[in-house]
Design a protein around this motif. Structure first.
Motif, PDB file in Angstrom:
ATOM      1  N   ARG A 100       0.855  -1.176   0.000  1.00 18.81           N
ATOM      2  CA  ARG A 100       0.000   0.000   0.000  1.00 18.81           C
ATOM      3  C   ARG A 100       0.887   1.220   0.000  1.00 18.81           C
ATOM      4  O   ARG A 100       2.093   1.142   0.238  1.00 18.81           O
ATOM      5  N   SER A 101       0.305   2.361  -0.269  1.00 17.92           N
ATOM      6  CA  SER A 101       1.080   3.597  -0.355  1.00 17.92           C
ATOM      7  C   SER A 101       0.986   4.376   0.951  1.00 17.92           C
ATOM      8  O   SER A 101      -0.114   4.589   1.483  1.00 17.92           O
ATOM      9  N   LEU A 102       2.145   4.776   1.481  1.00 22.45           N
ATOM     10  CA  LEU A 102       2.197   5.608   2.680  1.00 22.45           C
ATOM     11  C   LEU A 102       2.741   6.975   2.303  1.00 22.45           C
ATOM     12  O   LEU A 102       3.787   7.084   1.643  1.00 22.45           O
ATOM     13  N   THR A 103       2.050   8.025   2.711  1.00 19.82           N
ATOM     14  CA  THR A 103       2.470   9.388   2.431  1.00 19.82           C
ATOM     15  C   THR A 103       3.177   9.978   3.649  1.00 19.82           C
ATOM     16  O   THR A 103       3.131   9.424   4.750  1.00 19.82           O
ATOM     17  N   ALA A 104       3.808  11.128   3.446  1.00 23.88           N
ATOM     18  CA  ALA A 104       4.505  11.795   4.542  1.00 23.88           C
ATOM     19  C   ALA A 104       3.559  12.153   5.672  1.00 23.88           C
ATOM     20  O   ALA A 104       3.952  12.154   6.845  1.00 23.88           O
ATOM     21  N   GLU A 105       2.288  12.437   5.346  1.00 27.83           N
ATOM     22  CA  GLU A 105       1.312  12.810   6.366  1.00 27.83           C
ATOM     23  C   GLU A 105       0.942  11.634   7.267  1.00 27.83           C
ATOM     24  O   GLU A 105       0.415  11.835   8.361  1.00 27.83           O
ATOM     25  N   GLN A 106       1.214  10.424   6.833  1.00 28.52           N
ATOM     26  CA  GLN A 106       0.878   9.237   7.623  1.00 28.52           C
ATOM     27  C   GLN A 106       2.041   8.739   8.464  1.00 28.52           C
ATOM     28  O   GLN A 106       1.888   7.767   9.195  1.00 28.52           O
ATOM     29  N   LEU A 107       3.184   9.409   8.368  1.00 28.46           N
ATOM     30  CA  LEU A 107       4.385   8.917   9.013  1.00 28.46           C
ATOM     31  C   LEU A 107       4.882   9.869  10.087  1.00 28.46           C
ATOM     32  O   LEU A 107       4.716  11.093   9.999  1.00 28.46           O
ATOM     33  N   GLU A 108       5.478   9.287  11.109  1.00 26.13           N
ATOM     34  CA  GLU A 108       6.239  10.028  12.116  1.00 26.13           C
ATOM     35  C   GLU A 108       7.695   9.608  11.979  1.00 26.13           C
ATOM     36  O   GLU A 108       8.015   8.425  12.083  1.00 26.13           O
ATOM     37  N   VAL A 109       8.559  10.570  11.715  1.00 26.20           N
ATOM     38  CA  VAL A 109       9.974  10.276  11.460  1.00 26.20           C
ATOM     39  C   VAL A 109      10.832  11.157  12.357  1.00 26.20           C
ATOM     40  O   VAL A 109      10.587  12.362  12.488  1.00 26.20           O
ATOM     41  N   ALA A 110      11.836  10.560  12.967  1.00 24.98           N
ATOM     42  CA  ALA A 110      12.800  11.298  13.784  1.00 24.98           C
ATOM     43  C   ALA A 110      14.157  10.635  13.639  1.00 24.98           C
ATOM     44  O   ALA A 110      14.257   9.470  13.241  1.00 24.98           O
ATOM     45  N   VAL A 111      15.211  11.381  13.950  1.00 20.80           N
ATOM     46  CA  VAL A 111      16.562  10.841  13.850  1.00 20.80           C
ATOM     47  C   VAL A 111      17.374  11.209  15.086  1.00 20.80           C
ATOM     48  O   VAL A 111      17.115  12.218  15.750  1.00 20.80           O
ATOM     49  N   LEU A 112      18.349  10.363  15.388  1.00 18.83           N
ATOM     50  CA  LEU A 112      19.453  10.709  16.261  1.00 18.83           C
ATOM     51  C   LEU A 112      20.634  10.962  15.331  1.00 18.83           C
ATOM     52  O   LEU A 112      21.190  10.028  14.752  1.00 18.83           O
ATOM     53  N   ASP A 113      20.988  12.220  15.151  1.00 17.58           N
ATOM     54  CA  ASP A 113      21.976  12.633  14.154  1.00 17.58           C
ATOM     55  C   ASP A 113      23.303  12.934  14.844  1.00 17.58           C
ATOM     56  O   ASP A 113      23.436  13.939  15.543  1.00 17.58           O
ATOM     57  N   ARG A 114      24.293  12.073  14.634  1.00 18.26           N
ATOM     58  CA  ARG A 114      25.582  12.239  15.305  1.00 18.26           C
ATOM     59  C   ARG A 114      26.356  13.467  14.799  1.00 18.26           C
ATOM     60  O   ARG A 114      27.290  13.909  15.452  1.00 18.26           O
ATOM     61  N   THR A 115      25.975  14.027  13.656  1.00 13.18           N
ATOM     62  CA  THR A 115      26.697  15.167  13.099  1.00 13.18           C
ATOM     63  C   THR A 115      26.227  16.502  13.666  1.00 13.18           C
ATOM     64  O   THR A 115      26.834  17.532  13.379  1.00 13.18           O
ATOM     65  N   ARG A 116      25.162  16.510  14.444  1.00 15.92           N
ATOM     66  CA  ARG A 116      24.680  17.771  15.022  1.00 15.92           C
ATOM     67  C   ARG A 116      25.712  18.315  16.001  1.00 15.92           C
ATOM     68  O   ARG A 116      26.247  17.574  16.827  1.00 15.92           O
TER      69      ARG A 116
END
Length: 260
Positions: A196-212
């Motif tokens: 099925r198709s998932l759009t950006a509005e249906q997703l929760e995305v987060a990162v732990l970014d070591r370069t910050r």
């Protein structure tokens, strides 16, 4: 006087485990993947107010599936533990391993207690290191056991099928866009093998970014940045890395499995 109904300890524990697993399986899945610059969390969650993924401390994040009120209590307890330990000792003394041990003790005690029902939750605690080899990802099922994961892990929903899909396709050195695409593809597969198709509005995305450059490595991937990363051929370069905001306060932020 009637004879009390007897259930063997083995059967009682098996019944409690089955009860918890069924509750967890009703939740939408969460996927966690390592990529070159850190760790990405991807959850199917259309809500923008109730989150499954949250910051715990500088380099540590938390993801969960299951009953909202139960894993929200665990999240708040984890934030308090991290703040107290960091204040009492040193910020470097707050680790994902220590936090996972605390959660394991809590979940194990509740699971083995006959006085209350087991928690219908499954947790992931992750810590980003100086390099990919230093990253730590721990999965904690309902019974309080700890599983040390590497590369990728999925919990909730059809986690077994998603994990198998990820194991076959995840590789070291992936960019954020590549890891995000793989996570979305895995979440898009249903129990019957269809897609099925998932759009950006249906997703929760987060990162732990070591370069910050900041001590706090957690940030959410939102809006236009998330859409750009999901577009074919548009998100493959590091220039598409999101400038999303970090959480203002992990202790005050709600976390939820929106379907419960």
């Amino acid at each position: 006087m009637t004879t009390p109904f007897y259930v063997s300890p083995q059967q009682a524990m098996a019944d409690r485990a089955e009860y918890a697993r069924k509750g967890i399986a009703r939740g939408r899945s969460v996927v966690v993947l390592q990529y070159t610059d850190g760790i990405v969390f991807v959850a199917e969650n259309p809500s923008r107010a109730l989150h499954k993924v949250s910051e715990i401390y500088d380099r540590i994040a938390f993801a969960a599936v299951g009953k909202y009120n139960e894993f929200e209590n665990l999240r708040i307890g984890g934030v308090r533990y991290a703040d107290l330990r960091g204040y009492t000792y040193d910020r470097e003394d707050v680790t994902a391993r220590g936090l996972a041990n605390v959660y394991a003790q809590t979940l194990g005690t509740i699971f083995s207690s006959a006085a209350e029902k087991p928690y219908e939750v499954e947790l992931i605690v992750a810590e980003v290191g100086e390099g990919p080899e230093d990253d730590q990802i721990y999965r904690l099922p309902h019974d309080g056991s700890i599983v040390d994961e590497h590369g990728s892990v999925a919990v909730g929903g059809n986690a077994d099928q998603i994990s198998s899909y990820l194991d076959q396709r995840h590789r070291d050195g992936m960019t954020l866009a590549e890891a995000l695409k793989l996570a979305v593809d895995s979440l898009s597969r249903d129990n019957n093998g269809g897609e099925r198709s998932l759009t950006a509005e249906q997703l929760e995305v987060a990162v732990l970014d070591r370069t910050r450059p900041q001590k706090r490595k957690f940030k959410r991937v939102l809006g236009r940045q998330l859409s750009q990363l999901m577009e074919p051929g548009e998100g493959g370069s590091d220039s598409a890395a999101p400038e999303a905001s970090s959480e203002a306060s992990a202790a005050e932020e709600p976390t939820s499995d929106s379907e419960d």
